[in-house]
Design a protein around this motif. Structure first.
Motif, PDB file in Angstrom:
ATOM      1  N   ILE A 136       9.550  -2.531  -9.181  1.00  0.00           N
ATOM      2  CA  ILE A 136       8.311  -3.291  -8.964  1.00  0.00           C
ATOM      3  C   ILE A 136       7.535  -2.717  -7.786  1.00  0.00           C
ATOM      4  O   ILE A 136       6.309  -2.556  -7.848  1.00  0.00           O
ATOM      5  CB  ILE A 136       8.620  -4.795  -8.766  1.00  0.00           C
ATOM      6  CG1 ILE A 136       9.104  -5.394 -10.087  1.00  0.00           C
ATOM      7  CG2 ILE A 136       7.397  -5.547  -8.249  1.00  0.00           C
ATOM      8  CD1 ILE A 136       9.665  -6.802  -9.965  1.00  0.00           C
ATOM      9  N   THR A 137       8.225  -2.383  -6.716  1.00  0.00           N
ATOM     10  CA  THR A 137       7.569  -1.799  -5.541  1.00  0.00           C
ATOM     11  C   THR A 137       6.892  -0.486  -5.889  1.00  0.00           C
ATOM     12  O   THR A 137       5.715  -0.265  -5.570  1.00  0.00           O
ATOM     13  CB  THR A 137       8.595  -1.580  -4.406  1.00  0.00           C
ATOM     14  OG1 THR A 137       9.168  -2.832  -4.053  1.00  0.00           O
ATOM     15  CG2 THR A 137       7.951  -0.937  -3.197  1.00  0.00           C
ATOM     16  N   VAL A 138       7.619   0.384  -6.565  1.00  0.00           N
ATOM     17  CA  VAL A 138       7.063   1.687  -6.952  1.00  0.00           C
ATOM     18  C   VAL A 138       5.876   1.492  -7.898  1.00  0.00           C
ATOM     19  O   VAL A 138       4.849   2.162  -7.776  1.00  0.00           O
ATOM     20  CB  VAL A 138       8.150   2.586  -7.581  1.00  0.00           C
ATOM     21  CG1 VAL A 138       7.549   3.830  -8.217  1.00  0.00           C
ATOM     22  CG2 VAL A 138       9.180   2.980  -6.524  1.00  0.00           C
ATOM     23  N   PHE A 139       5.986   0.550  -8.824  1.00  0.00           N
ATOM     24  CA  PHE A 139       4.884   0.298  -9.767  1.00  0.00           C
ATOM     25  C   PHE A 139       3.611  -0.100  -9.021  1.00  0.00           C
ATOM     26  O   PHE A 139       2.536   0.446  -9.272  1.00  0.00           O
ATOM     27  CB  PHE A 139       5.262  -0.795 -10.770  1.00  0.00           C
ATOM     28  CG  PHE A 139       4.109  -1.204 -11.636  1.00  0.00           C
ATOM     29  CD1 PHE A 139       3.742  -0.428 -12.728  1.00  0.00           C
ATOM     30  CD2 PHE A 139       3.368  -2.337 -11.342  1.00  0.00           C
ATOM     31  CE1 PHE A 139       2.657  -0.780 -13.517  1.00  0.00           C
ATOM     32  CE2 PHE A 139       2.286  -2.701 -12.129  1.00  0.00           C
ATOM     33  CZ  PHE A 139       1.922  -1.918 -13.217  1.00  0.00           C
ATOM     34  N   PHE A 140       3.713  -1.053  -8.108  1.00  0.00           N
ATOM     35  CA  PHE A 140       2.509  -1.515  -7.425  1.00  0.00           C
ATOM     36  C   PHE A 140       1.915  -0.474  -6.481  1.00  0.00           C
ATOM     37  O   PHE A 140       0.699  -0.395  -6.323  1.00  0.00           O
ATOM     38  CB  PHE A 140       2.760  -2.847  -6.703  1.00  0.00           C
ATOM     39  CG  PHE A 140       2.728  -4.008  -7.643  1.00  0.00           C
ATOM     40  CD1 PHE A 140       1.552  -4.376  -8.272  1.00  0.00           C
ATOM     41  CD2 PHE A 140       3.872  -4.710  -7.934  1.00  0.00           C
ATOM     42  CE1 PHE A 140       1.512  -5.436  -9.174  1.00  0.00           C
ATOM     43  CE2 PHE A 140       3.852  -5.780  -8.824  1.00  0.00           C
ATOM     44  CZ  PHE A 140       2.664  -6.136  -9.443  1.00  0.00           C
ATOM     45  N   ILE A 141       2.752   0.328  -5.869  1.00  0.00           N
ATOM     46  CA  ILE A 141       2.231   1.390  -5.013  1.00  0.00           C
ATOM     47  C   ILE A 141       1.436   2.398  -5.832  1.00  0.00           C
ATOM     48  O   ILE A 141       0.421   2.928  -5.389  1.00  0.00           O
ATOM     49  CB  ILE A 141       3.371   2.085  -4.232  1.00  0.00           C
ATOM     50  CG1 ILE A 141       3.921   1.137  -3.170  1.00  0.00           C
ATOM     51  CG2 ILE A 141       2.884   3.382  -3.588  1.00  0.00           C
ATOM     52  CD1 ILE A 141       5.152   1.637  -2.460  1.00  0.00           C
ATOM     53  N   ASN A 142       1.877   2.657  -7.057  1.00  0.00           N
ATOM     54  CA  ASN A 142       1.235   3.673  -7.896  1.00  0.00           C
ATOM     55  C   ASN A 142       0.318   3.091  -8.969  1.00  0.00           C
ATOM     56  O   ASN A 142      -0.132   3.832  -9.851  1.00  0.00           O
ATOM     57  CB  ASN A 142       2.303   4.562  -8.543  1.00  0.00           C
ATOM     58  CG  ASN A 142       2.942   5.438  -7.512  1.00  0.00           C
ATOM     59  OD1 ASN A 142       2.277   6.234  -6.868  1.00  0.00           O
ATOM     60  ND2 ASN A 142       4.239   5.284  -7.320  1.00  0.00           N
ATOM     61  N   ALA A 143      -0.002   1.818  -8.908  1.00  0.00           N
ATOM     62  CA  ALA A 143      -0.848   1.190  -9.923  1.00  0.00           C
ATOM     63  C   ALA A 143      -2.224   1.850 -10.011  1.00  0.00           C
ATOM     64  O   ALA A 143      -2.869   1.814 -11.058  1.00  0.00           O
ATOM     65  CB  ALA A 143      -0.977  -0.306  -9.651  1.00  0.00           C
ATOM     66  N   ARG A 144      -2.676   2.489  -8.950  1.00  0.00           N
ATOM     67  CA  ARG A 144      -3.978   3.151  -8.988  1.00  0.00           C
ATOM     68  C   ARG A 144      -4.019   4.254 -10.048  1.00  0.00           C
ATOM     69  O   ARG A 144      -5.083   4.588 -10.558  1.00  0.00           O
ATOM     70  CB  ARG A 144      -4.343   3.720  -7.621  1.00  0.00           C
ATOM     71  CG  ARG A 144      -3.517   4.915  -7.196  1.00  0.00           C
ATOM     72  CD  ARG A 144      -3.793   5.337  -5.764  1.00  0.00           C
ATOM     73  NE  ARG A 144      -3.104   6.543  -5.411  1.00  0.00           N
ATOM     74  CZ  ARG A 144      -1.807   6.637  -5.167  1.00  0.00           C
ATOM     75  NH1 ARG A 144      -1.032   5.576  -5.234  1.00  0.00           N
ATOM     76  NH2 ARG A 144      -1.272   7.797  -4.846  1.00  0.00           N
ATOM     77  N   HIS A 145      -2.858   4.787 -10.414  1.00  0.00           N
ATOM     78  CA  HIS A 145      -2.816   5.821 -11.450  1.00  0.00           C
ATOM     79  C   HIS A 145      -3.250   5.267 -12.814  1.00  0.00           C
ATOM     80  O   HIS A 145      -3.754   6.013 -13.646  1.00  0.00           O
ATOM     81  CB  HIS A 145      -1.428   6.453 -11.542  1.00  0.00           C
ATOM     82  CG  HIS A 145      -1.154   7.389 -10.419  1.00  0.00           C
ATOM     83  ND1 HIS A 145      -0.663   6.972  -9.209  1.00  0.00           N
ATOM     84  CD2 HIS A 145      -1.336   8.717 -10.311  1.00  0.00           C
ATOM     85  CE1 HIS A 145      -0.535   8.009  -8.401  1.00  0.00           C
ATOM     86  NE2 HIS A 145      -0.946   9.079  -9.050  1.00  0.00           N
ATOM     87  N   ILE A 146      -3.053   3.987 -13.031  1.00  0.00           N
ATOM     88  CA  ILE A 146      -3.533   3.363 -14.270  1.00  0.00           C
ATOM     89  C   ILE A 146      -5.056   3.456 -14.318  1.00  0.00           C
ATOM     90  O   ILE A 146      -5.637   3.819 -15.348  1.00  0.00           O
ATOM     91  CB  ILE A 146      -3.067   1.893 -14.353  1.00  0.00           C
ATOM     92  CG1 ILE A 146      -1.534   1.831 -14.440  1.00  0.00           C
ATOM     93  CG2 ILE A 146      -3.720   1.185 -15.543  1.00  0.00           C
ATOM     94  CD1 ILE A 146      -0.965   0.444 -14.266  1.00  0.00           C
ATOM     95  N   LEU A 147      -5.702   3.147 -13.200  1.00  0.00           N
ATOM     96  CA  LEU A 147      -7.169   3.226 -13.144  1.00  0.00           C
ATOM     97  C   LEU A 147      -7.657   4.663 -13.241  1.00  0.00           C
ATOM     98  O   LEU A 147      -8.660   4.948 -13.905  1.00  0.00           O
ATOM     99  CB  LEU A 147      -7.684   2.571 -11.860  1.00  0.00           C
ATOM    100  CG  LEU A 147      -7.379   1.084 -11.713  1.00  0.00           C
ATOM    101  CD1 LEU A 147      -7.812   0.586 -10.343  1.00  0.00           C
ATOM    102  CD2 LEU A 147      -8.047   0.294 -12.820  1.00  0.00           C
ATOM    103  N   MET A 148      -6.963   5.583 -12.591  1.00  0.00           N
ATOM    104  CA  MET A 148      -7.367   6.991 -12.663  1.00  0.00           C
ATOM    105  C   MET A 148      -7.217   7.508 -14.093  1.00  0.00           C
ATOM    106  O   MET A 148      -8.092   8.219 -14.601  1.00  0.00           O
ATOM    107  CB  MET A 148      -6.550   7.842 -11.681  1.00  0.00           C
ATOM    108  CG  MET A 148      -6.863   7.535 -10.231  1.00  0.00           C
ATOM    109  SD  MET A 148      -6.126   8.642  -9.005  1.00  0.00           S
ATOM    110  CE  MET A 148      -4.410   8.618  -9.379  1.00  0.00           C
ATOM    111  N   GLY A 149      -6.126   7.147 -14.755  1.00  0.00           N
ATOM    112  CA  GLY A 149      -5.929   7.553 -16.143  1.00  0.00           C
ATOM    113  C   GLY A 149      -6.989   6.960 -17.053  1.00  0.00           C
ATOM    114  O   GLY A 149      -7.507   7.628 -17.952  1.00  0.00           O
TER     115      GLY A 149
END
Length: 188
Positions: A97-110
């Motif tokens: 969960i921690t890793v997901f939220f830290i990298n959630a910006r990649h969803i927007l970039m994709g």
């Protein structure tokens, strides 16, 4: 990037229609992307070095450190994981969960790249996304907006950033080994 490189990129990106961008991904286009992001990559070496040093201090093995950098390739998440694993065992779900939220910006970039990536077959599309970073996303997004191919920037730039991240990680491991065992070099 020089004006000559800009001209080459524009020439390699051109298509018969001005509304579409060629989905052809040539080695030359990837090389141009690699070269364009190489100057930024030198700063990535320093960040990777800091991670390698911190991972040694967290008592991860060399294999664990290099594997994490090669497979995760997400500096902020990797530092967060180091903080979480120091001293106590952390359950897998909070870690994910921690890793997901830290990298959630990649969803927007994709999602921002989707109009261009959707033209590629799924294997190429998801392979490109494995190399996605803030830097190569920004450069590619700018290229696509200017009706030029950003695929070389995503792939070549991503490879440049990934390789220098690994180089920095290994240098940090080496420095961490010297700090941890200054006389016997026991870590190597």
């Amino acid at each position: 990037m020089s004006n000559h490189d800009d001209a080459q990129l524009a020439q390699l990106s051109s298509t018969h229609s001005t509304s579409t961008i060629s989905t052809k991904i040539s080695p030359r286009l990837v090389w141009l992307g690699f070269r364009q992001l190489l100057p930024i990559s030198f700063f990535v070496v320093l960040f990777g070095c800091a991670f390698g040093l911190a991972a040694v201090q967290a008592q991860l093995s060399n294999l664990e450190i290099v594997s994490m950098s090669a497979l995760v390739f997400a500096g902020a998440s990797q530092f967060a994981v180091l903080d979480m694993i120091q001293g106590t065992a952390i359950p897998l779900v909070p870690l994910i969960i921690t890793v997901f939220f830290i990298n959630a910006r990649h969803i927007l970039m994709g999602a921002a790249l989707y109009p261009w990536l959707s033209q590629l077959n799924p294997v190429k599309r998801y392979s490109i996304l494995m190399l996605l970073t803030d830097a190569n996303w920004a450069y590619a997004q700018q290229a696509f907006q200017n009706k030029m191919s950003g695929y070389g920037l995503l792939i070549g730039g991503g490879i440049a950033l990934w390789l220098t991240w690994l180089l920095g990680t290994v240098l940090g491991m080496y420095l961490g080994g010297i700090v941890a065992h200054p006389v016997d070099g026991d870590r190597w």
